[in-house]
Design an enzyme around this catalytic site. Structure first.
Site, PDB file in Angstrom:
ATOM      1  NE  ARG A   1      -0.100   0.348   4.932  1.00 19.86           N
ATOM      2  CZ  ARG A   1      -0.490   0.818   6.149  1.00 19.86           C
ATOM      3  NH1 ARG A   1      -1.987   0.817   6.530  1.00 19.86           N
ATOM      4  NH2 ARG A   1       0.314   0.725   7.282  1.00 19.86           N
TER       5      ARG A   1
ATOM      6  CG  ASN B   1      -3.595   5.858   5.934  1.00 19.96           C
ATOM      7  OD1 ASN B   1      -4.259   6.222   6.749  1.00 19.96           O
ATOM      8  ND2 ASN B   1      -2.730   4.929   6.218  1.00 19.96           N
ATOM      9  CD  GLU B   2       0.774   6.214   8.761  1.00 22.16           C
ATOM     10  OE1 GLU B   2       1.296   5.121   8.318  1.00 22.16           O
ATOM     11  OE2 GLU B   2       0.742   6.588   9.924  1.00 22.16           O
TER      12      GLU B   2
ATOM     13  CB  CYS C   1       8.462   5.403 -13.112  1.00 18.03           C
ATOM     14  SG  CYS C   1       7.008   6.691 -12.994  1.00 18.03           S
TER      15      CYS C   1
ATOM     16  CB  CYS D   1       8.531  10.044 -11.513  1.00 20.68           C
ATOM     17  SG  CYS D   1       6.851   9.428 -10.576  1.00 20.68           S
TER      18      CYS D   1
ATOM     19  CD  GLU E   1      -3.636   5.659  11.598  1.00 23.68           C
ATOM     20  OE1 GLU E   1      -2.670   4.995  11.958  1.00 23.68           O
ATOM     21  OE2 GLU E   1      -3.920   5.666  10.515  1.00 23.68           O
TER      22      GLU E   1
ATOM     23  CD1 TRP F   1       3.081  -0.972  12.837  1.00 22.90           C
ATOM     24  CD2 TRP F   1       4.756   0.010  12.933  1.00 22.90           C
ATOM     25  NE1 TRP F   1       2.677   0.220  13.205  1.00 22.90           N
ATOM     26  CE2 TRP F   1       3.809   0.794  13.590  1.00 22.90           C
ATOM     27  CE3 TRP F   1       6.396   0.381  13.059  1.00 22.90           C
ATOM     28  CZ2 TRP F   1       4.187   2.267  13.821  1.00 22.90           C
ATOM     29  CZ3 TRP F   1       6.504   1.940  13.487  1.00 22.90           C
ATOM     30  CH2 TRP F   1       5.503   2.609  13.701  1.00 22.90           C
TER      31      TRP F   1
ATOM     32  CD  GLU G   1      -1.982  -2.667   9.751  1.00 25.41           C
ATOM     33  OE1 GLU G   1      -3.157  -2.429   9.678  1.00 25.41           O
ATOM     34  OE2 GLU G   1      -1.158  -1.924   9.735  1.00 25.41           O
TER      35      GLU G   1
ATOM     36  CG  HIS H   1      -1.620  -2.390  15.243  1.00 25.12           C
ATOM     37  ND1 HIS H   1      -2.440  -1.614  16.097  1.00 25.12           N
ATOM     38  CD2 HIS H   1      -0.775  -1.749  14.892  1.00 25.12           C
ATOM     39  CE1 HIS H   1      -1.959  -0.347  16.061  1.00 25.12           C
ATOM     40  NE2 HIS H   1      -1.089  -0.283  15.495  1.00 25.12           N
TER      41      HIS H   1
HETATM   42  C1  GLA Z   1      -0.348   3.681  10.132  1.00 27.28           C
HETATM   43  C2  GLA Z   1      -1.379   3.370   9.220  1.00 27.28           C
HETATM   44  C3  GLA Z   1      -2.649   2.467   9.713  1.00 27.28           C
HETATM   45  C4  GLA Z   1      -1.965   1.173  10.493  1.00 27.28           C
HETATM   46  C5  GLA Z   1      -1.116   1.962  11.539  1.00 27.28           C
HETATM   47  C6  GLA Z   1      -0.722   0.743  12.305  1.00 27.28           C
HETATM   48  O1  GLA Z   1      -0.483   4.323  11.091  1.00 27.28           O
HETATM   49  O2  GLA Z   1      -2.155   4.671   8.925  1.00 27.28           O
HETATM   50  O3  GLA Z   1      -3.325   1.999   8.682  1.00 27.28           O
HETATM   51  O4  GLA Z   1      -1.265   0.463   9.466  1.00 27.28           O
HETATM   52  O5  GLA Z   1      -0.180   2.490  11.002  1.00 27.28           O
HETATM   53  O6  GLA Z   1       0.117   1.132  13.425  1.00 27.28           O
HETATM   54 ZN    ZN Z   2       6.454   7.439 -11.074  1.00 29.60          ZN
END
Ligand code: GLA
Ligand code: ZN
Length: 675
Positions: free
Chosen positions: A112, A150-151, A158, A161, A308, A316, A356, A359
């Site tokens: 991801r 997300n994050e 590539c 880019c 979060e 992790w 996860e 987690h």
């Molecule tokens: C990140 C992600 C979440 C999850 C957490 C686990 O912050 O945004 O989707 O994977 O880590 O700690």
């Molecule tokens: Zn690229």
């Protein structure tokens, strides 16, 4: 009104992934989450494959049901756009959506947070999905915030880019000769005669490992370009959402001092900042505090969302220790203390399969409310309900600022030499921690503030201000002349925005302000250290780098001790300029040495500060008529602190008098003091 004030209460919830479960589990969740005093769910973070099962087809039926159920059960919703993980069919049919990595390998489907930001397919379909979501759900009153992707993170090298990079460069420099000059390409015969010759600086090109580069100017520009490219992805989706939802706040979850993205630039495009706090079992609480303060600083002091944190355990990290009883509560209040207006978890129900599954979550594999983590969550939720909304929007009254700058972060760490142990965040943290130890409020600020904006601070600290972009030295000089105080260190004033050294003596454009000329800097290997002796004869260790400098108007506050050929030469200096002073620290001073210096500054200013045991922090947030002091024991033993004000503890409702306060292990008080 800050965006988080519009929530009307402290959002207490987090990531919830019912799409991983059969429906009968959802009904149980509604009961358990209500019992845990959860009032919000962040949904749809990773559902793209479900929402768009094939290129032609969209299917919102499951999401419709989830939204309906949450709404019926009175939960607020933070709605994510799901674009942080690509559907497998898309990666197979359109290879441009996946990235080419630093080693030059083009990726297949998997993982991801890895879409190529300049992929036409990704840009097209991510916008389209965001648009469809906004059209379908944007009007719902309990969708209180949009959570884009997300994050965001990573890099791509590539061909798409590379092509976009050349366009970015043309916009930045106009001509190829300006690029050649900016990167000093005469070095190692790197002159470019055609735009097409410029390649992304990866392992197949000009990068030397991950941290060095033949042409640091090129690598820094590539980082700027990547940060901008990924920001463009965020902007794509934001624009799409705004077509149907003109007002719900839009954010994406950031990651503290994460290196890859220039968060100050990003924050300008975000309605409010949100971030994910995952300290390890041994992360100093001053590091977490600094991360919070940086996130608050991104929008000039506006409160942020704690999007979060784990209720207990991560999966992790190398050692995923449990949060001790009471520790999750203490850490949640630490977030509030430093400017969070929400407390959210990853996640509400623990996954049963995949990476996860171990987690932590509010509802664990035991599938019951009879767990320590559940009880602690429910208890915190109840407390937050009682706390109500009065701290929402409250500000931090800081008189000290520390500059944090992503260009500096990148440039300093690309520099080959002088000392491999020199790390940007570590240097910032050393100064931050000294103020934290004295419970002095600190704002983290960008480099480009005007002298007027700086003037609200008594002291501006800029450790390793290696790169001086245009205007910065002038702003700082005006700020000091007008009565401000500025402190900087070794490895400052060395290069311009393209990483070319200012010729004529270090610290370049800061030389006049600091009143020193740094002739050379020595690197201290790990097995050695030096000594710094202040004029009051107190002595402290130093290491990493030792500047050898000449006074040019500054006075010495400390000299090097015996042992080196530069013994007796000045190392800490003070230069009186106009109404203010400029302080220069030419070495990495041991913590006690920085404390000594900060101690001298404290006596000069009327900063509020508190002497507390090392595990106790006192942090203030301020509303118009009241100050809220968060007194937090981050340690697992009972501690006693001296307390100066009359007030009321909002958690226990007990009056608080001047005298001493005793806090049990991980104990917290929020003392409201009228002003
Ligand atoms: C990140 C992600 C979440 C999850 C957490 C686990 O912050 O945004 O989707 O994977 O880590 O700690
Ligand atoms: Zn690229």
């Amino acid at each position: 009104m800050s965006a988080s004030q519009k929530f009307g209460r402290i959002l207490f919830g987090g990531d919830y992934n019912p799409e991983q479960w059969p429906q009968e589990v959802w009904y149980k969740d509604m009961q358990l989450l209500t019992k845990a005093n959860i009032n919000e769910a962040t949904i749809n973070v990773f559902s793209w494959a479900q929402l768009q099962p094939s290129e032609e087809r969209y299917d919102f039926s499951t999401l419709d049901q989830i939204v309906k159920l949450l709404t019926e059960n009175h939960f607020e919703i933070v709605l994510a756009t799901s674009t942080a993980a690509l559907p497998a069919w898309m990666a197979e049919r359109y290879p441009d959506v996946t990235r080419t990595d630093f080693e030059g390998r083009h990726h297949r489907f998997g993982g991801r947070h890895n879409a190529c930001p300049n992929s036409p397919t990704f840009r097209y379909y991510s916008q389209k999905l965001a648009e469809k979501l906004a059209e379908r759900y944007g009007h719902l009153h309990n969708i209180v915030c949009w959570h884009v992707s997300n994050e965001y993170s990573g890099q791509c090298y590539c061909d798409n880019c590379a092509a976009a990079f050349r366009v970015w460069l043309k916009r930045q420099y106009q001509t190829l000769s300006a690029v050649n000059a900016a990167w000093n390409t005469n070095f190692w015969g790197h002159t470019f005669y055609d735009w097409s010759e410029i390649c992304p600086p990866n392992d197949l090109g000009d990068a030397i490992g991950n941290d060095n580069s033949t042409l640091a100017g090129l690598s820094i520009d590539y980082r700027r370009f990547m940060s901008d490219s990924i920001l463009q992805n965020y902007q794509d989706e934001r624009r799409a959402i705004r077509k149907f939802d003109p007002e719900t706040p839009i954010t994406t979850n950031l990651m503290g001092t994460f290196k890859g993205l220039d968060y100050f630039k990003w924050a300008k495009e975000m309605d409010l900042v949100s971030w994910d706090n995952y300290p390890a079992y041994n992360t100093p609480t001053s590091v977490t505090a600094m991360n919070h303060d940086l996130m608050r600083g991104l929008k000039h002091g506006e409160p942020f969302m704690l999007m979060e944190q784990t209720p207990s355990q991560q999966n992790w990290q190398p050692y995923n220790s449990l949060k001790r009883p009471g520790q999750m509560r203490a850490m949640s209040y630490q977030a509030l203390a430093h400017g969070a207006d929400t407390i959210q978890f990853f996640q509400l129900r623990q996954s049963k399969g995949a990476t996860e599954k171990f987690h932590g979550a509010v509802i664990s594999h035991a599938d019951t409310d009879q767990t320590r983590v559940f009880r602690e969550t429910a208890a915190l939720g109840k407390e937050l309900q009682h706390l109500g909304s009065e701290i929402l929007g409250a500000r931090t009254p800081a008189k000290v600022a520390i500059i944090f700058d992503w260009d500096n972060y990148w440039a300093l760490e690309y520099a080959s030499g002088p000392n491999i142990r020199l790390k940007y965040v570590d240097q910032i943290q050393r100064y931050y921690a000294a103020f934290y130890r004295q419970n002095i409020a600190v704002d983290l600020i960008p480099t480009d503030l005007s002298a007027e904006a700086l003037a609200k601070y008594d002291l501006v600290v800029a450790p390793v201000l290696y790169m001086i972009k245009s205007g910065v030295a002038d702003n700082l000089t005006t700020y000091v002349k007008n009565g401000g105080h500025f402190l900087t260190t070794f490895m400052s004033g060395l290069v311009d925005r393209n990483d070319n050294v200012f010729i004529g003596g270090y610290p370049g454009p800061l030389r006049q302000l600091m009143g020193v000329w740094v002739e050379e800097f020595d690197a201290i290997p790990p097995e050695k250290h030096g000594q710094v002796i202040f004029t009051d004869q107190s002595a402290y260790e130093c290491d990493l780098i030792c500047d050898i400098m000449h006074l040019e108007g500054a006075q010495a506050l400390a000299h090097y001790g015996a042992g080196e050929f530069y013994a007796g030469s000045p190392v800490v200096t003070k230069h009186n300029v106009g109404q203010g002073n400029a302080y220069y620290v030419g070495t990495q001073l041991a913590a006690a040495g920085i404390d000594h210096l900060v101690g001298q500054l404290i006596t000069q200013f009327s900063w509020e500060h508190f002497t507390t045991p090392t595990t106790v922090e006192i942090t203030c947030r301020q509303q118009a008529n009241a100050r809220y002091y968060f007194v937090i024991n981050n340690g697992n033993a009972s501690e006693t602190v001296t307390w100066p004000y009359t007030g009321r503890d909002l958690l226990s409702q007990a009056p608080v008098a001047q005298g001493t306060l005793t806090l049990p292990s991980y104990g917290v008080k929020i003392i409201k003091v009228q002003v």
